[in-house]
Design an enzyme around this catalytic site. Structure first.
Site, PDB file in Angstrom:
ATOM      1  CB  SER A 259     -29.746  -3.365  42.439  1.00 16.89           C
ATOM      2  OG  SER A 259     -29.022  -2.646  41.436  1.00 16.89           O
ATOM      3  CG  ASP A 260     -34.996  -1.538  38.606  1.00 16.47           C
ATOM      4  OD1 ASP A 260     -36.235  -1.565  38.516  1.00 16.47           O
ATOM      5  OD2 ASP A 260     -34.253  -1.175  37.666  1.00 16.47           O
ATOM      6  CD1 TRP A 261     -28.911   0.828  35.359  1.00 17.55           C
ATOM      7  CD2 TRP A 261     -29.818  -1.130  35.913  1.00 17.55           C
ATOM      8  NE1 TRP A 261     -28.168  -0.137  34.747  1.00 17.55           N
ATOM      9  CE2 TRP A 261     -28.677  -1.359  35.082  1.00 17.55           C
ATOM     10  CE3 TRP A 261     -30.518  -2.244  36.375  1.00 17.55           C
ATOM     11  CZ2 TRP A 261     -28.253  -2.629  34.706  1.00 17.55           C
ATOM     12  CZ3 TRP A 261     -30.087  -3.514  36.012  1.00 17.55           C
ATOM     13  CH2 TRP A 261     -28.985  -3.698  35.186  1.00 17.55           C
TER      14      TRP A 261
END
Ligand code: GLC
Length: 739
Positions: A259-261
């Protein structure tokens, strides 16, 4: 001694006889994965699919499976942060080499340089103990105001597809996984968490997916990062269509989706829609992170609860765990890839070479460039970007460098080596901050003088100089080339146009060096004889800029994106298709990509809108002549054709030319762009040398994506191949038929 013998014998005996399969490097990857999985408890499988700290996820200590360490970013290895915070850890041994931003790499049009880049940054990451480097980014340049275009590889899917593969290979040859981002349709930063992109399938498959597909299928990328935004009203970090249907099923991706953060928003979607490794979630479930609350992650305790209550099975969990184990075995558990190296001379040489090959000479009237070295001549350098550090700031790609040679430093060093003097004038004051995320530049750029005083000083000195070099452009502050924000327009900030006009009037030997990762407006273009597009070049910035300005290097870069004259000339803005329409009842913005496949030069060519500088444009200090292109066949059954283009260096200095091959479908059942890049080759030639440049295409180069049939279709009929040094400078064409 006896004990040692026994112990050593014991170890020998163990290693000879029964090294567990998952630890045995001689066993096939998937056998090792299955063996490890078979030994893991449900809790342990949950443990490895989400973060345990800001940038790491947990291994399985009981089995000796190591933690997995990630770090930014595409241009160099981010300095260490605290376990659970973005703040600096304050290490003193994590200063790195900053390589040029990826727009510069794309502008080199040289896949060899791309491999060198990936290998070099991979060695730095390996040395720092990082298993996953969060890059490269390959989102297509859809609008010139996107704050993160500097991290990506331009507007053309074919160029980005070719240039991303060697970077991924070089990086992964170091035992460090690429994490190609941001998958997908993250083409602007404004409302990046809440934009729901609406795009037709043909545009998706022809424009926005190819670079990711090449990274996965040709580059064999070991991980992919989901984007923040929505597509079909589902967040891209857990998106059924993009992650399961396209990435994993259609493309056969066997790696891990990271995932992106903070890009994960829902447990059930994360379970079923293709997310494998959750990072950066806001663990208080609202808008900020409660400290060390990793068990609150969507794919942590909440997931385990659903399993325990029998509401979900463990099939998806096993698939996620397999993918993370694959990532672990390919990186942290591969002890054959050496320990890398950091801040080595080879890495500085690589950074400089990438810069040298990516700088683009946009204009050079009266051959103002290269600067003629002459004892005693005086050079005036003007502009904040001649002195301002650019490796600090810009968002997650910000770095802490061991050194950064400024343009002024580089010009000074080159000039002094040939007895020329260099003076400096500020010219304008822009962004005087010198800190990002706890990394400080140490520069004090404060200057209380007025714009008029600054211009007067620069003009006064310009009148006395033999050469005037203005170094301006954008920088890495919010609202310029920076993550999480877009620019408000195409214009240069800080009234630089006024300074440039004043200097142009003061001295005919005038050069503008534009430091940016995006196109900018140049209303003064006719008044300035020489213009150089110098990207964010990293640690060796000043040396690469000086190499080109003084002719040590003959520039060979070509623009990876169009410079429009004005913002309204570019498709997304011409059609009012940015930043989209906010929904009345939510924070979601619907953004329809109304221009469809007509992105960049596809728009300018097809709508006949003359750009300021075209995609693929880039001049040289020598001249190249194109001979007549020939094809090895007039008709092709399977789409294969080899074109031969004779290119001669008809000037008097060595140099490199990029032969660009564009294909036009002369008659088609659907509308297609006027022409599309489908091949290129960079060729280095001595003065007087001629080379027959050969470029082979196949059916892919002739096909469009038929969304109804959901497949690529090349319709029989006549096509035209066009070759030249730029998309707006076609020298030779040849027609051929697909039977
Ligand atoms: C950021 C960026 C992503 C980066 C990650 C970790 O928000 O979108 O590119 O790798 O978070 O810093």
């Amino acid at each position: 001694m006896a004990l040692t013998v026994v112990m050593s014998a014991g170890v020998l005996q163990t290693s000879a006889k029964s090294l567990p399969v998952y630890r045995d490097p001689s066993r096939p990857l998937d056998e090792r994965v299955e063996d490890a999985l078979s030994r893991m408890t449900t809790q342990e499988k949950i443990d490895i699919i989400h973060a345990q700290s800001k940038f790491s996820s947990r291994g399985v200590p009981r089995l000796g499976l190591p933690d997995l360490w990630t770090d930014d970013g595409p241009h160099g290895v981010r300095p260490e942060v605290l376990w659970d915070e973005w703040d600096q850890a304050g290490w003193t041994n994590d200063s790195c080499v900053a390589f040029p931003a990826l727009t510069c790499l794309a502008a080199s049009w040289n896949p060899e340089v791309s491999y060198l880049y990936g290998k070099s940054v991979g060695e730095e990451a390996r040395y720092r103990g990082k298993d996953v480097l969060l890059g490269p980014g390959v989102n297509i340049y859809r609008t010139p105001v996107n704050g993160r275009n500097f991290e990506y590889m331009g507007e053309d899917p074919y160029l980005a597809s070719v240039m991303v593969v060697p970077y991924v290979q070089g990086l992964q040859d170091c035992g460090v996984a690429a994490c190609v981002k941001h998958f997908a349709l993250n083409n602007n930063e404004l409302n990046r968490h809440t934009t729901n992109v609406i795009v037709d399938d043909r545009t998706l498959y022809e424009i926005y997916l190819p670079a990711f597909k090449a990274a996965v299928q040709k580059g064999k990328a070991w991980s992919i990062m989901g984007a923040y935004n929505y597509y079909k009203d589902e967040h891209l970090c857990h998106n059924q269509r993009m992650l399961n249907d396209i990435l994993k099923k259609e493309w056969g991706f066997d790696g891990a989706v990271v995932s992106d953060w903070g890009g994960t928003h829902d447990t059930r979607q994360a379970i079923t829609n293709g997310l494998d490794l959750e990072f950066g979630s806001w663990t208080d479930g609202l808008a900020n992170g409660a400290s060390n609350a990793y068990d609150n992650y969507y794919m942590a305790r909440p997931y385990l609860e659903l399993i325990r209550k029998g509401e979900v099975g463990t099939e998806e969990l096993d698939d996620k765990a397999r993918r993370v184990l694959r990532l672990m075995i390919r990186t942290a558990m591969d002890y054959t890839k050496g320990d890398g190296e950091m801040c080595s001379e080879a890495h500085y040489d690589a950074a400089r070479r990438i810069g040298d090959e990516g700088i683009v000479l946009l204009r050079n009237e009266n051959r103002v460039l290269p600067i003629a070295k002459a004892q005693g001549k005086k050079i005036l350098v003007v502009g904040e970007n001649a002195i301002k550090m650019m490796t600090v700031g810009g968002g997650s790609s910000s770095l802490k460098v061991q050194h950064e040679i400024s343009p002024l430093d580089g010009i000074r060093a080159a000039a002094s080596s040939c007895g020329m003097t260099v003076d400096y004038a500020r010219g304008y004051v822009g962004d005087v901050t010198g800190e990002y995320n706890g990394v400080v530049t140490g520069q004090n750029l404060n200057d209380s003088r007025s714009a008029a005083e600054l211009i007067a000083e620069a003009v006064g000195k310009a009148r006395e100089a033999d050469y005037v070099i203005f170094v301006g452009g954008l920088n890495k502050s919010a609202g310029q080339d920076c993550e999480d924000s877009d620019r408000a327009g195409l214009e240069l900030p800080y009234a630089q146009d006024d300074v440039i006009r004043a200097l142009a009037a003061a001295n005919p030997n005038f050069v503008v060096v534009n430091v940016s990762g995006n196109a900018v407006a140049m209303p003064w273009v006719k008044d300035v004889p020489a213009i150089v597009q110098a990207w964010f070049l990293g640690s060796e910035s000043g040396n690469s800029i000086a190499d080109v300005l003084f002719g040590e290097v003959n520039p060979s870069g070509k623009l990876p994106f169009t410079f429009p004259v004005r913002l309204s000339d570019s498709p997304a803005h011409a059609l009012g298709a940015y930043p989209g329409v906010k929904r009345a009842d939510s924070d979601v913005w619907d953004l329809e990509y109304k221009e469809g496949i007509l992105v960049g030069y596809r728009w300018h060519d097809t709508k006949k809108i003359k750009p300021l500088f075209a995609f693929g444009h880039g001049l040289s200090y020598t001249d190249f002549t194109f001979g007549k292109m020939t094809a090895d066949r007039a008709e092709t059954e399977d789409g294969t054709v080899t074109f031969t283009v004779p290119v001669t260096n008809s000037g008097n200095v060595a140099g490199a030319e990029v032969v660009q091959l564009y294909i036009t479908d002369n008659k088609c059942s659907v509308s297609r762009p006027a022409k599309e890049l489908k091949g290129f080759a960079k060729v280095f030639l001595q003065p007087g040398e001629t080379r027959d440049v050969k470029i082979t295409i196949d059916r892919d180069a002739l096909a469009f994506f038929d969304a109804d049939r959901h497949e690529w279709v090349a319709e029989p009929g006549q096509f035209t191949a066009s070759a030249g040094p730029a998309s707006d400078n076609i020298k030779t064409t040849v027609k051929f038929k697909l039977k």
